[in-house]
Design an enzyme around this catalytic site. Sequence first.
Site, PDB file in Angstrom:
ATOM      1  N   TYR A 154       9.607  -6.228  -0.688  1.00 46.08           N
ATOM      2  CA  TYR A 154       8.842  -5.066  -1.138  1.00 46.08           C
ATOM      3  C   TYR A 154       9.430  -4.544  -2.449  1.00 46.08           C
ATOM      4  CZ  TYR A 154      12.208  -1.599   0.920  1.00 46.08           C
ATOM      5  OH  TYR A 154      13.297  -0.825   1.240  1.00 46.08           O
TER       6      TYR A 154
ATOM      7  N   ASP B 245      -0.059  -5.294   3.466  1.00 48.22           N
ATOM      8  CA  ASP B 245       1.032  -4.610   4.162  1.00 48.22           C
ATOM      9  C   ASP B 245       0.844  -3.106   4.079  1.00 48.22           C
ATOM     10  OD1 ASP B 245       4.037  -4.625   5.154  1.00 48.22           O
ATOM     11  OD2 ASP B 245       3.901  -3.154   3.535  1.00 48.22           O
TER      12      ASP B 245
ATOM     13  N   THR C 192       0.814  -1.223   0.000  1.00 47.54           N
ATOM     14  CA  THR C 192       0.000   0.000   0.000  1.00 47.54           C
ATOM     15  C   THR C 192       0.844   1.269   0.000  1.00 47.54           C
ATOM     16  OG1 THR C 192      -0.159   0.018   2.434  1.00 47.54           O
ATOM     17  CG2 THR C 192      -1.880  -1.175   1.218  1.00 47.54           C
ATOM     18  N   TRP C 193       2.129   1.147  -0.266  1.00 46.61           N
ATOM     19  CA  TRP C 193       2.994   2.317  -0.307  1.00 46.61           C
ATOM     20  C   TRP C 193       2.471   3.289  -1.362  1.00 46.61           C
ATOM     21  CZ3 TRP C 193       8.958   1.899  -1.537  1.00 46.61           C
ATOM     22  CH2 TRP C 193       9.573   3.120  -1.239  1.00 46.61           C
TER      23      TRP C 193
ATOM     24  N   TYR D  24       3.131   5.576   5.664  1.00 50.13           N
ATOM     25  CA  TYR D  24       2.550   5.726   4.331  1.00 50.13           C
ATOM     26  C   TYR D  24       1.411   6.740   4.363  1.00 50.13           C
ATOM     27  CZ  TYR D  24       4.953   1.253   3.417  1.00 50.13           C
ATOM     28  OH  TYR D  24       5.873   0.243   3.301  1.00 50.13           O
TER      29      TYR D  24
ATOM     30  N   GLN E 156      11.371  -7.792   6.238  1.00 49.56           N
ATOM     31  CA  GLN E 156      10.866  -7.212   4.991  1.00 49.56           C
ATOM     32  C   GLN E 156      11.957  -6.333   4.387  1.00 49.56           C
ATOM     33  OE1 GLN E 156       7.715  -3.803   3.889  1.00 49.56           O
ATOM     34  NE2 GLN E 156       6.751  -5.548   4.890  1.00 49.56           N
TER      35      GLN E 156
END
Length: 277
Positions: free
Chosen positions: A191, A51, A22-23, A56, A163
């Site tokens: 990621y 995630d 969801t960045w 963010y 991560q």
Amino acid sequence: MVDPRTVVLPNGAAVPALGQGTWGMGEDPGRRAAEVSALRAGLDLGMTLVDTAEMYGDGAAEEVVAEAVAGRRDDVFLVSKVLPSHADARGVAQACRGSLRRLRTDRIDLYLLHWRGSVPLEETVEAFESLVREGAIRSWGVSNLDVDDLADLPPETRPQTDQVLYNLSRRGPEYGLLPRCRELSIPVMAYSPVEQGRLLGHTALREVAAAHGATPAQIALAWVLRHEDVIAIPKASSRAHIEENRAAWEMDLSAEDLAALDRAFPPPEGKRPLEML
């Protein structure tokens, strides 16, 4: 559609090998409805690991996630992250409460330290363990920690994941970090598995994709997912993009494919500093 492959965390929880990132979400109110719709489509297709992070959109991404998972929270494995500036005993608790409020839930399934800062890891881990005892989080992990950082974690503790940035153009973790995580039975969560789209014009990737009747993004994702202990969390903001990602979950790359990609994106021959975006 075949049953999706899962990755088992050290605590025994089985999570989808392909999740959703969801960045960048929540930063433009005009895109919110599309972002929520995309996340929901991913849930429908089995990509139930989501995630996010307090960083963010200054929490706005967590609010998008809350809307997307409303009414189906028990079907979702929620991952969020605390900033290193909030990683002391009091800050972790406050940050977690803020994330829980924005996510509109009573627990986070996996709570990560976003990267290592000045707070001693022992203090952060103890704060995480306290949240586990309280039921605010189910488990904890780390993000952007290299081999030496993992060695500095308190003895007898083990994160559920590390991560890190890992994709065809960022293969540094293969030299030391992935082998060490395997020794510790800690899955890696990758990621930016398609390097935010920057990989997609590469000739070799396009050639392998053409041979499979696939897109370059699908090949890049399938390459990450070839590992049985790596979870990929690409972001997608449309149903078409979600469906494209989902199809990569069922793709198998041949030895010839992997050799061609190795020639174009050589594996590391020595230790490299862990990269971040």
